[in-house]
Motif scaffolding. Structure first.
Motif, PDB file in Angstrom:
ATOM      1  N   VAL A  66       0.845  -1.190   0.000  1.00  0.00           N
ATOM      2  CA  VAL A  66       0.000   0.000   0.000  1.00  0.00           C
ATOM      3  C   VAL A  66       0.880   1.240   0.000  1.00  0.00           C
ATOM      4  CG1 VAL A  66      -1.746   1.324   1.247  1.00  0.00           C
ATOM      5  CG2 VAL A  66      -1.856  -1.177   1.237  1.00  0.00           C
ATOM      6  N   ASN A  67       0.619   2.149  -0.930  1.00  0.00           N
ATOM      7  CA  ASN A  67       1.275   3.458  -0.915  1.00  0.00           C
ATOM      8  C   ASN A  67       0.519   4.315   0.099  1.00  0.00           C
ATOM      9  OD1 ASN A  67       1.993   6.187  -1.431  1.00  0.00           O
ATOM     10  ND2 ASN A  67       2.630   5.663  -3.511  1.00  0.00           N
ATOM     11  N   LEU A  68       1.146   4.587   1.233  1.00  0.00           N
ATOM     12  CA  LEU A  68       0.466   5.295   2.319  1.00  0.00           C
ATOM     13  C   LEU A  68       0.154   6.741   1.967  1.00  0.00           C
ATOM     14  CD1 LEU A  68       2.457   3.987   5.429  1.00  0.00           C
ATOM     15  CD2 LEU A  68       0.344   3.098   4.437  1.00  0.00           C
ATOM     16  N   ASN A  69       0.884   7.322   1.026  1.00  0.00           N
ATOM     17  CA  ASN A  69       0.655   8.713   0.638  1.00  0.00           C
ATOM     18  C   ASN A  69      -0.433   8.840  -0.422  1.00  0.00           C
ATOM     19  OD1 ASN A  69       3.742   8.317   1.327  1.00  0.00           O
ATOM     20  ND2 ASN A  69       3.227  10.418   1.881  1.00  0.00           N
ATOM     21  N   GLN A  70      -0.373   7.994  -1.441  1.00  0.00           N
ATOM     22  CA  GLN A  70      -1.354   8.041  -2.526  1.00  0.00           C
ATOM     23  C   GLN A  70      -2.602   7.223  -2.203  1.00  0.00           C
ATOM     24  OE1 GLN A  70      -0.543  10.071  -4.945  1.00  0.00           O
ATOM     25  NE2 GLN A  70       1.569  10.351  -4.221  1.00  0.00           N
ATOM     26  N   VAL A  71      -2.523   6.355  -1.193  1.00  0.00           N
ATOM     27  CA  VAL A  71      -3.608   5.468  -0.770  1.00  0.00           C
ATOM     28  C   VAL A  71      -4.075   4.606  -1.945  1.00  0.00           C
ATOM     29  CG1 VAL A  71      -5.675   5.285   0.641  1.00  0.00           C
ATOM     30  CG2 VAL A  71      -4.312   7.339   0.750  1.00  0.00           C
ATOM     31  N   ILE A  72      -3.140   3.860  -2.512  1.00  0.00           N
ATOM     32  CA  ILE A  72      -3.441   2.876  -3.541  1.00  0.00           C
ATOM     33  C   ILE A  72      -2.693   1.605  -3.173  1.00  0.00           C
ATOM     34  CG2 ILE A  72      -3.921   4.456  -5.448  1.00  0.00           C
ATOM     35  CD1 ILE A  72      -1.035   4.190  -6.327  1.00  0.00           C
ATOM     36  N   GLY A  73      -3.160   0.465  -3.679  1.00  0.00           N
ATOM     37  CA  GLY A  73      -2.541  -0.782  -3.303  1.00  0.00           C
ATOM     38  C   GLY A  73      -2.292  -1.706  -4.469  1.00  0.00           C
ATOM     39  N   THR A  74      -1.481  -2.729  -4.242  1.00  0.00           N
ATOM     40  CA  THR A  74      -1.214  -3.757  -5.238  1.00  0.00           C
ATOM     41  C   THR A  74      -0.703  -4.990  -4.505  1.00  0.00           C
ATOM     42  OG1 THR A  74      -0.090  -4.250  -7.331  1.00  0.00           O
ATOM     43  CG2 THR A  74       1.198  -3.099  -5.658  1.00  0.00           C
ATOM     44  N   THR A  75      -0.461  -6.077  -5.244  1.00  0.00           N
ATOM     45  CA  THR A  75       0.100  -7.300  -4.671  1.00  0.00           C
ATOM     46  C   THR A  75       1.181  -7.845  -5.590  1.00  0.00           C
ATOM     47  OG1 THR A  75      -1.612  -8.649  -5.752  1.00  0.00           O
ATOM     48  CG2 THR A  75      -2.022  -7.969  -3.475  1.00  0.00           C
ATOM     49  N   THR A  76       2.071  -8.661  -5.043  1.00  0.00           N
ATOM     50  CA  THR A  76       3.123  -9.258  -5.856  1.00  0.00           C
ATOM     51  C   THR A  76       2.565 -10.444  -6.645  1.00  0.00           C
ATOM     52  OG1 THR A  76       3.792 -10.663  -3.997  1.00  0.00           O
ATOM     53  CG2 THR A  76       4.969  -8.581  -4.274  1.00  0.00           C
ATOM     54  N   GLN A  95     -10.366  -6.985   3.632  1.00  0.00           N
ATOM     55  CA  GLN A  95     -11.408  -7.968   3.876  1.00  0.00           C
ATOM     56  C   GLN A  95     -10.865  -9.246   4.497  1.00  0.00           C
ATOM     57  OE1 GLN A  95     -13.733  -8.857   0.387  1.00  0.00           O
ATOM     58  NE2 GLN A  95     -15.507  -9.446   1.594  1.00  0.00           N
ATOM     59  N   SER A  96      -9.583  -9.508   4.258  1.00  0.00           N
ATOM     60  CA  SER A  96      -8.985 -10.746   4.775  1.00  0.00           C
ATOM     61  C   SER A  96      -8.106 -10.515   6.000  1.00  0.00           C
ATOM     62  CB  SER A  96      -8.149 -11.415   3.673  1.00  0.00           C
ATOM     63  OG  SER A  96      -7.084 -10.567   3.264  1.00  0.00           O
ATOM     64  N   LYS A  97      -8.061  -9.287   6.510  1.00  0.00           N
ATOM     65  CA  LYS A  97      -7.190  -8.966   7.635  1.00  0.00           C
ATOM     66  C   LYS A  97      -8.008  -8.593   8.870  1.00  0.00           C
ATOM     67  CE  LYS A  97      -3.507  -6.409   6.939  1.00  0.00           C
ATOM     68  NZ  LYS A  97      -2.376  -7.274   7.280  1.00  0.00           N
ATOM     69  N   PHE A  98      -7.433  -8.909  10.040  1.00  0.00           N
ATOM     70  CA  PHE A  98      -8.081  -8.598  11.305  1.00  0.00           C
ATOM     71  C   PHE A  98      -7.114  -7.926  12.288  1.00  0.00           C
ATOM     72  CE2 PHE A  98     -10.502 -11.955   9.381  1.00  0.00           C
ATOM     73  CZ  PHE A  98     -11.811 -11.747   9.764  1.00  0.00           C
ATOM     74  N   ASP A  99      -5.918  -7.563  11.824  1.00  0.00           N
ATOM     75  CA  ASP A  99      -4.896  -7.072  12.747  1.00  0.00           C
ATOM     76  C   ASP A  99      -4.847  -5.548  12.850  1.00  0.00           C
ATOM     77  OD1 ASP A  99      -3.742  -6.321  10.328  1.00  0.00           O
ATOM     78  OD2 ASP A  99      -2.220  -7.910  10.371  1.00  0.00           O
ATOM     79  N   ARG A 100      -5.592  -4.837  12.005  1.00  0.00           N
ATOM     80  CA  ARG A 100      -5.674  -3.361  11.995  1.00  0.00           C
ATOM     81  C   ARG A 100      -4.351  -2.696  11.571  1.00  0.00           C
ATOM     82  NH1 ARG A 100      -9.947  -5.737  12.658  1.00  0.00           N
ATOM     83  NH2 ARG A 100     -11.335  -5.459  14.455  1.00  0.00           N
ATOM     84  N   GLU A 101      -3.340  -3.464  11.191  1.00  0.00           N
ATOM     85  CA  GLU A 101      -2.026  -2.890  10.888  1.00  0.00           C
ATOM     86  C   GLU A 101      -2.077  -1.901   9.726  1.00  0.00           C
ATOM     87  OE1 GLU A 101       1.131  -5.603  10.275  1.00  0.00           O
ATOM     88  OE2 GLU A 101       1.290  -6.172  12.382  1.00  0.00           O
ATOM     89  N   THR A 102      -2.746  -2.278   8.636  1.00  0.00           N
ATOM     90  CA  THR A 102      -2.817  -1.395   7.469  1.00  0.00           C
ATOM     91  C   THR A 102      -3.591  -0.128   7.804  1.00  0.00           C
ATOM     92  OG1 THR A 102      -2.758  -3.327   6.006  1.00  0.00           O
ATOM     93  CG2 THR A 102      -3.467  -1.234   5.037  1.00  0.00           C
ATOM     94  N   LEU A 103      -4.682  -0.263   8.537  1.00  0.00           N
ATOM     95  CA  LEU A 103      -5.460   0.904   8.948  1.00  0.00           C
ATOM     96  C   LEU A 103      -4.620   1.838   9.813  1.00  0.00           C
ATOM     97  CD1 LEU A 103      -8.881  -0.765   9.850  1.00  0.00           C
ATOM     98  CD2 LEU A 103      -8.380   0.652   7.858  1.00  0.00           C
ATOM     99  N   MET A 104      -3.866   1.272  10.740  1.00  0.00           N
ATOM    100  CA  MET A 104      -3.021   2.087  11.617  1.00  0.00           C
ATOM    101  C   MET A 104      -1.959   2.822  10.817  1.00  0.00           C
ATOM    102  SD  MET A 104      -2.494  -0.178  15.105  1.00  0.00           S
ATOM    103  CE  MET A 104      -1.758  -1.589  14.283  1.00  0.00           C
ATOM    104  N   ALA A 105      -1.398   2.144   9.803  1.00  0.00           N
ATOM    105  CA  ALA A 105      -0.341   2.757   9.009  1.00  0.00           C
ATOM    106  C   ALA A 105      -0.873   3.914   8.174  1.00  0.00           C
ATOM    107  CB  ALA A 105       0.306   1.706   8.105  1.00  0.00           C
ATOM    108  N   VAL A 106      -2.025   3.720   7.529  1.00  0.00           N
ATOM    109  CA  VAL A 106      -2.580   4.763   6.668  1.00  0.00           C
ATOM    110  C   VAL A 106      -3.127   5.935   7.473  1.00  0.00           C
ATOM    111  CG1 VAL A 106      -4.371   5.294   4.960  1.00  0.00           C
ATOM    112  CG2 VAL A 106      -3.113   3.134   4.804  1.00  0.00           C
ATOM    113  N   LEU A 107      -3.850   5.640   8.549  1.00  0.00           N
ATOM    114  CA  LEU A 107      -4.503   6.694   9.332  1.00  0.00           C
ATOM    115  C   LEU A 107      -3.600   7.294  10.398  1.00  0.00           C
ATOM    116  CD1 LEU A 107      -8.001   5.032   9.848  1.00  0.00           C
ATOM    117  CD2 LEU A 107      -7.307   6.677   8.100  1.00  0.00           C
ATOM    118  N   GLN A 108      -2.400   6.710  10.584  1.00  0.00           N
ATOM    119  CA  GLN A 108      -1.449   7.180  11.600  1.00  0.00           C
ATOM    120  C   GLN A 108      -2.085   7.187  12.990  1.00  0.00           C
ATOM    121  OE1 GLN A 108       0.434  10.867  10.384  1.00  0.00           O
ATOM    122  NE2 GLN A 108       0.598  10.186   8.262  1.00  0.00           N
ATOM    123  N   LEU A 109      -2.730   6.069  13.291  1.00  0.00           N
ATOM    124  CA  LEU A 109      -3.370   5.884  14.592  1.00  0.00           C
ATOM    125  C   LEU A 109      -2.888   4.577  15.204  1.00  0.00           C
ATOM    126  CD1 LEU A 109      -7.057   6.809  13.668  1.00  0.00           C
ATOM    127  CD2 LEU A 109      -5.524   8.176  15.088  1.00  0.00           C
TER     128      LEU A 109
END
Length: 253
Positions: A43-53, A194-208
């Motif tokens: 996830v690009n935290l600045n542009q808020v876009i995502g991709t996968t390998t 949808q497949s995550k429950f750890d809140r890590e991505t949300l914390m990283a993007v929202l800086q919370l």
């Protein structure tokens, strides 16, 4: 005068080049054995876009210089990588992720012992009282739960009290809150959450921090069961709904 104009022109070109969006590429590997990692979420935290390998561990994503890319993969330590001029100059880079030991907690399942008598069994089956309150004029309501009978009053008092937690989070973080809508519009990020429950991505993007996210939902009167069991996409939608209602009610103050 001529020198000043040339200097301003040079600065303009430099700034424009600095902010230009590029497609950055790379390969994600296991740091322990250099195995290629497929389906790593980026996830690009600045542009808020995502991709996968892909199957070869390769990825492409749009970014500008100094954007931060967030790498997450089940069983591996999450990484933040800053996009640099060197990355753009030399092309593909190798990102190596460190594997974590996963300890599974013991889960004790206590089945409900039914007797076969309806009158008795109806009292034995647990009832989860997670209901939602609705405020007239708004599209969505608030999940209350049995422990929060005054949910409507709590939400309204939270919004209309300038010193409240919601004001400090929503009112003072407009940039982070705008990212919520961007996250909802990006299919890659939605599929990831949808497949995550750890809140890590949300914390990283929202800086919370995790505790802040839980407190937001608590102040918006979502039940404890929902906060603990919802996936990250449901949490994102809940925060988004709460923020939209906060804006509506805050305008009426």
């Amino acid at each position: 005068m001529k020198n000043i104009i040339l200097l301003l022109l040079f600065v303009f070109i430099a700034v424009n080049s600095f902010a230009q969006v590029h497609t950055v590429k790379g390969i994600v590997m296991n740091d322990a054995n250099d195995d290629l990692l497929e389906n790593v979420n980026i996830v690009n935290l600045n542009q808020v876009i995502g991709t996968t390998t892909n199957q070869k561990g390769e990825f492409e994503i749009s970014a500008t210089v100094n954007d931060t890319l967030y790498f997450s993969y089940l069983g591996f330590k999450s990484l933040r990588v800053r996009v640099t001029h060197d990355w753009l100059r030399f092309g593909d880079i190798k990102v190596k992720m460190t594997e974590l030991g996963i300890a599974l907690e013991e889960v004790v399942v206590r089945p409900v012992q039914l007797t076969g008598y309806v009158e008795i069994d109806a009292k034995l089956i647990p009832v989860y009282d997670n209901y939602r309150y609705r405020i007239g004029g708004l599209n969505t309501g608030y999940e209350g739960g049995s422990s929060q009978p005054g949910a409507v009053n709590k939400v309204l008092s939270s919004i209309f009290n300038p010193a409240d937690f919601l004001y400090n989070v929503f009112g003072k973080r407009p940039k982070q809150m705008r990212k919520v809508q961007k996250m909802k519009e990006d299919d890659e990020i939605r599929n990831l959450l949808q497949s995550k429950f750890d809140r890590e991505t949300l914390m990283a993007v929202l800086q919370l921090e995790r505790v802040d996210i839980d407190e937001i939902l608590n102040k918006c009167s979502y039940s404890k069961d929902f906060i603990q069991s919802a996936n990250d996409l449901q949490i994102l939608d809940a925060i988004s709904n709460c923020y939209e209602e906060y804006k509506i009610l805050n305008r009426k103050k």
